[in-house]
Design an enzyme around this catalytic site. Sequence first.
Site, PDB file in Angstrom:
ATOM      1  N   GLU A  53      54.567 -72.059 -15.611  1.00 17.72           N
ATOM      2  CA  GLU A  53      54.044 -71.958 -16.968  1.00 17.72           C
ATOM      3  C   GLU A  53      54.935 -72.747 -17.943  1.00 17.72           C
ATOM      4  O   GLU A  53      56.167 -72.639 -17.900  1.00 17.72           O
ATOM      5  CB  GLU A  53      54.026 -70.474 -17.341  1.00 17.72           C
ATOM      6  N   LYS A 122      45.959 -69.410 -21.590  1.00 14.77           N
ATOM      7  CA  LYS A 122      46.346 -68.070 -21.149  1.00 14.77           C
ATOM      8  C   LYS A 122      45.478 -67.026 -21.849  1.00 14.77           C
ATOM      9  O   LYS A 122      45.264 -67.085 -23.067  1.00 14.77           O
ATOM     10  CB  LYS A 122      47.819 -67.842 -21.465  1.00 14.77           C
ATOM     11  N   CYS A 178      50.618 -66.317 -15.690  1.00 12.65           N
ATOM     12  CA  CYS A 178      51.568 -65.209 -15.732  1.00 12.65           C
ATOM     13  C   CYS A 178      50.944 -63.845 -16.013  1.00 12.65           C
ATOM     14  O   CYS A 178      50.394 -63.206 -15.130  1.00 12.65           O
ATOM     15  CB  CYS A 178      52.660 -65.527 -16.743  1.00 12.65           C
ATOM     16  N   SER A 370      46.013 -44.578  38.318  1.00 14.46           N
ATOM     17  CA  SER A 370      46.146 -45.633  39.326  1.00 14.46           C
ATOM     18  C   SER A 370      47.558 -46.137  39.486  1.00 14.46           C
ATOM     19  O   SER A 370      47.866 -46.828  40.455  1.00 14.46           O
ATOM     20  CB  SER A 370      45.247 -46.812  38.941  1.00 14.46           C
ATOM     21  N   THR A 482      39.822 -44.664  30.623  1.00 18.05           N
ATOM     22  CA  THR A 482      41.060 -45.445  30.595  1.00 18.05           C
ATOM     23  C   THR A 482      40.839 -46.909  30.241  1.00 18.05           C
ATOM     24  O   THR A 482      41.796 -47.601  29.902  1.00 18.05           O
ATOM     25  CB  THR A 482      41.759 -45.380  31.967  1.00 18.05           C
TER      26      THR A 482
END
Length: 696
Positions: A53, A122, A178, A370, A482
């Site tokens: 700015e 602004k 800003c 498993s 699973t």
Amino acid sequence: MSDFFNLYQQGLVRAAVCVPEVRIANPPANAAATIALARRAHEAGALIALFPELGLTAYSNDDLFHQQPLLDAALAALAQVVEASRALRPLIAVGLPLRLDGRLFNGAVAVHAGRILGVTPKSYLPNDREFYEKRQFAAAEALLSQNTELLGQAVPVGPDLLFEASTLPGLILHMELCEDLWAPIPPSTDAAMAGATVLLNLSASNITIGKASYRNALCAAQSGKCLAAYLYSAAGPGESTTDLAWDGHAVIFEQDRLLAESERFPGNAQMITADIDLERLHQERLRATSFSDSIRAHRERLEHMRRVRFSPELPSGDLGLQRAIERFPFVPADSAERDAQCYEAYNIQVHGLAKRLQATGIERLVIGVSGGLDSTQALLVAARTMDRLGLPRTHILAYTMPGFATSSETRANALALMQALGTQAEEIDIRPSCMQMLADIGHPFAADELVYDVTFENVQAGERTSHLFRLANHHNALVLGTGDLSEIALGWSTYGVGDQMSHYNVNASVPKTLIQYLIRWVIASDHFDGTTHAILQAILDTEISPELVPAHAGGLDSAATSGLQSTEAKIGPYDLQDFNTYWISRYGLRPSKVAFLAWHAWHDKTQGLWPENLPEARRHEYDLPEIKRWLEVFLLRFFQLSQFKRSCLPNGPKVGSGGSLSPRGDWRAPSDAEAAIWLQELHEKIPEIDTPEQQG
């Protein structure tokens, strides 16, 4: 193939945020500093160069802004920037005080290729504590005109300007200044709803203790809510320290993700760059219904936003990629973030299972174990769920069911884990019932012929599932599934059996790569005793395998280094396939774009971060031919061959933001779709395999 490696051809844009070293009330010097950084941005291949700015005068001039010589010099400095921009590629966003409609405005000016594209004053002027901008400037709403003449050019003016690049689809920019970001409804909110994808904030923002983290939080929130990129440049070295200090903070966010951040309190000028994925942002906006609803709700004022088109020249060739691409998108490389996600994932699984047991009034679970990763994680979740519900772990009826290719290692791991966790552990040899089934259907294996076909595999899978469901009937229990997300994506399961069908599946939205880290996290968190942790580590060290066919069977893809049938040799490395699942199912990206990202993530294992504790054996490199090969496998299996299995998935909790493939959740698709257009796109965009090194 050079286009394939060019980031602009892949829907990205490189942006630069610049923090010059300013001199107070010296616009000629500040113009020179701005031009020098703009040249650096050009040389870096950026299309955007954001400055702070009032950077052409310095912010901290106070009442000097009402001095005619300073205002004249600022305008002359802008003329220098405009002239220099003729030889530069980026859109340059610079700040200076401007006299418009008889008032003085704190302005942001967009400059490109010798043209002033627009001026944004602004909107919100701070006028409390250390700020008194209303003493010097008028707010944007005081503008009487929508256009002005500036340096001999007709220029649009207002906070409603969008700058659209005609040569790069999706690049639409908006500027604010800003304090605009600090307002409850920043101007960039309307801009994003009107189509802006890259939001620029020219800021001064003096520094006080804790303010930098608040800035980051604001930028992250605005980029996240607006589904946009947010670039922020604060004033830095050279600003007056009469009463204030400045840290030169610059950041680039994309949808709440920090892409780049500058050093704070620099001694000299600095510049950060990052590559913003415009296609990803557009894909997010396509899916976000609340974003679309907001546009509809505010349509009246959005219709008045004005578009200014410009035509930047796109850099050619391979510019590299200035953007971190996680190798494991489901597993953060940062250890603190990863641990936090593992904690959440594990507890989501436990919470989901606990609720299901409470809702049914059933207190027992049946699970097949498993000795592999998926059943291990499901068993850990089951154990913790029983603890949370105040039930004995013997209410978990755990069974290991060895078949024709079960290894002694996985069998031993399964038995040891069940016993260590205190479950009711049993073993059922399924080979006799499988032989009966094979004989009943006239399969050659029953006649001592070594035929290891799909039927041979699925008979074993089916027998295990049949046992589990009948055991659940017998013991008034639920069958705990699973199968994980990776298997669901690839269809690496037998229809109607345990890794696809159950009463409840806690792993349904957890990919294989995350399951590995969940188990590592359990070990590191001391959730169980040392004996259990040692068994878990042994399971992590075991190769992933369905163990349905002996590895020596003729014609079978198998790992040469083990006695196990290799899953990854058949369907591809889970590292790559989880990567593909994330980017294609979550974002819907083109296959060639996914290959581009995968190459940058995986082609050099010496670059980028690896998650901690990942064994060296799992730290792979993948070149483009291999990436393309396994992506082809993924596309065919995901889009054409596997949806019918996903259409009837059992219930299970969604765990991660990466999504699930439940037909009741993130993914609904026809079971009879074709993969041709995805494969065609991949083959057309990558017709020959050449890396940049090979091209050079």
